[in-house]
Design a protein around this motif. Structure first.
Motif, PDB file in Angstrom:
ATOM      1  N   TYR A 148       0.670  -1.182  -0.088  1.00  0.00           N
ATOM      2  CA  TYR A 148       0.028   0.013   0.032  1.00  0.00           C
ATOM      3  C   TYR A 148       0.911   1.321   0.109  1.00  0.00           C
ATOM      4  N   ARG A 149       1.957   1.335   0.670  1.00  0.00           N
ATOM      5  CA  ARG A 149       2.949   2.389   0.723  1.00  0.00           C
ATOM      6  C   ARG A 149       3.558   2.621  -0.897  1.00  0.00           C
ATOM      7  N   LEU A 150       4.109   1.356  -1.222  1.00  0.00           N
ATOM      8  CA  LEU A 150       4.560   1.439  -2.695  1.00  0.00           C
ATOM      9  C   LEU A 150       3.459   2.229  -3.664  1.00  0.00           C
ATOM     10  N   ALA A 151       2.213   1.673  -3.501  1.00  0.00           N
ATOM     11  CA  ALA A 151       1.132   2.383  -4.401  1.00  0.00           C
ATOM     12  C   ALA A 151       0.936   3.748  -4.171  1.00  0.00           C
ATOM     13  N   TYR A 152       1.154   4.213  -2.915  1.00  0.00           N
ATOM     14  CA  TYR A 152       1.033   5.503  -2.601  1.00  0.00           C
ATOM     15  C   TYR A 152       1.792   6.429  -3.181  1.00  0.00           C
ATOM     16  N   PHE A 153       3.235   5.734  -3.128  1.00  0.00           N
ATOM     17  CA  PHE A 153       4.353   6.441  -3.796  1.00  0.00           C
ATOM     18  C   PHE A 153       4.640   6.584  -5.361  1.00  0.00           C
ATOM     19  N   LEU A 154       3.986   5.570  -5.911  1.00  0.00           N
ATOM     20  CA  LEU A 154       3.904   5.523  -7.181  1.00  0.00           C
ATOM     21  C   LEU A 154       2.865   6.355  -7.778  1.00  0.00           C
ATOM     22  N   ASN A 155       1.553   6.708  -7.050  1.00  0.00           N
ATOM     23  CA  ASN A 155       0.691   7.316  -7.540  1.00  0.00           C
ATOM     24  C   ASN A 155       1.071   8.911  -7.382  1.00  0.00           C
ATOM     25  N   LYS A 156       1.835   9.085  -6.381  1.00  0.00           N
ATOM     26  CA  LYS A 156       2.518  10.522  -6.253  1.00  0.00           C
ATOM     27  C   LYS A 156       3.416  10.689  -7.257  1.00  0.00           C
ATOM     28  N   LYS A 157       4.495   9.964  -7.558  1.00  0.00           N
ATOM     29  CA  LYS A 157       5.382  10.158  -8.513  1.00  0.00           C
ATOM     30  C   LYS A 157       5.120  10.410  -9.970  1.00  0.00           C
TER      31      LYS A 157
END
Length: 162
Positions: free
Chosen positions: A28-37
């Motif tokens: 879920y944290r990786l998905a958050y960072f991918l969404n942001k970048k």
């Protein structure tokens, strides 16, 4: 009786890019960072990817985003999953019953056992620059290594059909 001819051109290989990610982040944290970048909106899918490994059913976590403007499907998929096998042994004596538990790993793409996650981008032949996406993902601090995977080196392509 009619004769139907099937031409090899009728079976076009699906157009997708596959990016491998090595990271210690939770999904879920990786998905958050991918969404942001990347400016996308990955959300956890209602349906995980089921797979049977060593006669044990397991599933891999999947996050999806469908870009309706460009008609591009983004998937973040877990590659590693721990499976626990419990074995009961025969009763060795009157007062004990031994139960053994073994934990092993299952892989969505076994050829890349060290990869933690894959990003699969479908229907994006000319719409995106894969090198630019890899450069953006590599800017995430917790991502140790990111690279594009050649589709012809994957033997377990059927696992990537979801």
């Amino acid at each position: 009786m009619a004769i139907h001819k099937i031409y090899i051109e009728d079976f076009v290989e699906e157009d997708y890019h596959l990016i491998a990610l090595h990271t210690s982040l939770e999904d879920y944290r990786l998905a958050y960072f991918l969404n942001k970048k990347l400016g996308i909106g990955l959300c956890k899918s209602k349906f995980d990817i089921p797979l049977q490994v060593k006669k044990v059913n397991t599933s891999f976590v999947r996050f999806t985003f469908e870009d309706t403007k460009k008609i591009i499907q983004w998937d973040l998929v877990q590659n590693k999953n721990a499976i626990e096998t419990i074995e009961n042994t025969a009763i060795t004596d009157l007062f004990s019953n031994t139960v053994y538990s073994f934990t092993s790993s299952a892989y969505l793409v076994p050829e890349y056992k060290k990869v933690d996650f894959f990003v699969k981008i479908e229907n994006a032949a000319n719409e995106i620059d894969i090198d630019k996406i890899i450069a953006q993902i590599s800017k995430i601090e917790a991502v140790k290594l990111v690279y594009s995977v050649a589709k012809n080196k994957i033997k377990s392509k059927n696992n990537l059909i979801f």
